[in-house]
Design a protein around this motif. Sequence first.
Motif, short mmCIF file in Angstrom:
data_model
loop_
_atom_site.label_atom_id
_atom_site.label_comp_id
_atom_site.label_asym_id
_atom_site.label_seq_id
_atom_site.Cartn_x
_atom_site.Cartn_y
_atom_site.Cartn_z
N UNK A 3 4.68 4.41 -6.14
CA UNK A 3 3.53 3.56 -6.47
C UNK A 3 3.52 2.27 -5.64
N UNK A 4 4.66 1.95 -5.06
CA UNK A 4 4.76 0.74 -4.25
C UNK A 4 4.18 1.01 -2.87
N UNK A 5 3.12 0.31 -2.53
CA UNK A 5 2.43 0.51 -1.26
C UNK A 5 3.34 0.20 -0.08
N UNK A 6 4.08 -0.89 -0.17
CA UNK A 6 4.94 -1.32 0.93
C UNK A 6 6.03 -0.28 1.20
N UNK A 7 6.57 0.29 0.17
CA UNK A 7 7.63 1.29 0.33
C UNK A 7 7.09 2.56 1.00
N UNK A 8 5.89 2.97 0.62
CA UNK A 8 5.28 4.14 1.26
C UNK A 8 5.00 3.88 2.73
N UNK A 9 4.51 2.69 3.03
CA UNK A 9 4.23 2.35 4.43
C UNK A 9 5.51 2.37 5.25
N UNK A 52 -2.24 1.04 -2.94
CA UNK A 52 -1.34 0.31 -3.84
C UNK A 52 -1.54 0.78 -5.28
N UNK A 53 -0.41 1.12 -5.91
CA UNK A 53 -0.46 1.54 -7.30
C UNK A 53 -0.66 3.02 -7.51
N UNK A 54 -0.90 3.74 -6.48
CA UNK A 54 -1.10 5.19 -6.61
C UNK A 54 0.14 5.95 -6.17
N UNK A 55 0.53 6.94 -6.97
CA UNK A 55 1.70 7.75 -6.63
C UNK A 55 1.31 9.05 -5.93
N UNK A 56 0.13 9.08 -5.39
CA UNK A 56 -0.35 10.25 -4.64
C UNK A 56 -1.19 9.78 -3.46
N UNK A 57 -1.45 10.70 -2.55
CA UNK A 57 -2.27 10.39 -1.37
C UNK A 57 -3.38 11.43 -1.28
N UNK A 58 -4.33 11.16 -0.40
CA UNK A 58 -5.44 12.08 -0.19
C UNK A 58 -5.42 12.57 1.25
#
Length: 503
Positions: free
Chosen positions: A11-17, A112-118
């Motif tokens: 859910x952390x945007x920075x971590x996904x990036x 940010x805040x989402x645990x999934x992507x599109x």
Amino acid sequence: MQVKPKEVLHKNFQQNEETFRSIYNNCSDVVFAPFLLFGKVKAMIVYIEGLSDVQGMDEFIFASLKKEIADEAQPLSVLIEKEISISKLKKIQLIADCIESISLGDPILFYEGGDSAYSLGLAKWEKRAIEEPEAETVIRGPRGGFTEDLQVNTSQLRRIIKSPALKIQTMKIGKYTNTNVSIVYVEGLAEPTLIEEVKNRLERIQIDGILESEYIEELIEDNPYSPFPQIMSTERPDVAASALMEGRVIILTDGTPFILMVPVSFFSFLQAPDDYYQRALIGSFTRFLRNGFLVISLLFPSFYVAVTTFHQEMIPDALLLSISASRESVPFPALIEVLLMEIVFEALREAGIRLPKQIGSAVSIVGALVIGQAAVQAGLVSAPMIIVVASTGIASFLIPRYNAGYSVRILRFPIIFLAGTLGLLGIMMGILAIFIHLCTLRSFGEAYLAPLAPFKKHELKDTIWRSPFWMMDTRPHFTGQYNMHRQAPDQEPGPQKGGETNS
């Protein structure tokens, strides 16, 4: 960075990036496009330049998601799916699925805040237009050919066989290439055991990458040490559709126009599409001609060596005197002479293939003429030998399938050695060895010489000759036992067929 198969987005945007940037470290063609989702939430789109439709992203994604909205009660996922107006929108959670989507050209969107992507279905790359295959041209018949795009190829098959019974199952092969490989068959025509065997052989493949269908062919064939191919390839959709209608299974590989067909017999490699697009009498004559020149391509040089070396009594006197006079100044025996010319001819043929198309054919033809004439004048080879080698080369061009022609060219050399050492007895030994080997071969468990061995008289309708279509009311036994009949019987045409004639 190694990605675990079941690793999910955070859910952390920075971590996904950071995760995606570490995966695509030093990849200058990967674009990270940050923006504010609906004017307030941090979001990012990741895509590869040259594989994705940038104009489509600007039109359908950024224009819709950057604008502020009044309705903030609904979840962001619902708003995103509502605002994005593209058909291929897929919600994914695994990082491995995100990487696969990016590699296929479909950008991914996470926020940010989402645990999934599109996954945004906006893949777009250059494709080769549908053209007629240069190696399988026909006088009459369809002109289209397969391309390097798997979806285009499957659509061409769907265009011919307009039935939901046409089944396409896709898997990925290759650790790094993740190549899409599709198994195609017609349900109700292909035997279930054959379909299962094809799946099992493909699933056993463990390799870094698949760049062409030849990789798969060598990894799934029955006898890899045989000079004869046990899997047939083609670039023509009509040939592939014909194989499907006979109960065979075809294998399509992304990135190549050559598809594979299984099982096949020896006679399949001597059949050309033109055989079915001309009248049966013409098709049969062409096949008889092709089969005869196959024998000439394999045995003509060997027979010449055997007769001139051991069996001169078989040659008419006038012809024997002519051959003797032409070979009077040649310092080599017939065996060395024919091997020398065969090797030179093969080298010229290979050079003609590798050179640019504009000069390849000219160089090979001029080279053959110049070298042949110079060799005769220098007394290195005789004029009859030039005729024998040239006739053999022309005969090999009549074989429709290039890989089958290569098999004959390879086997020609050991038979020449046998003829030069044992005469006609050596030739017979070579022929027997080839027939024994052919009888032991299998193509996905089916007899390679079917229906000749085992012999089935009623199935010779489409082997050595081509019977009229109204006679071929059953499918080949080795693929059609599951659903044998393909048309109604007794459709022989004639003036009394289909009703009374006008008086």
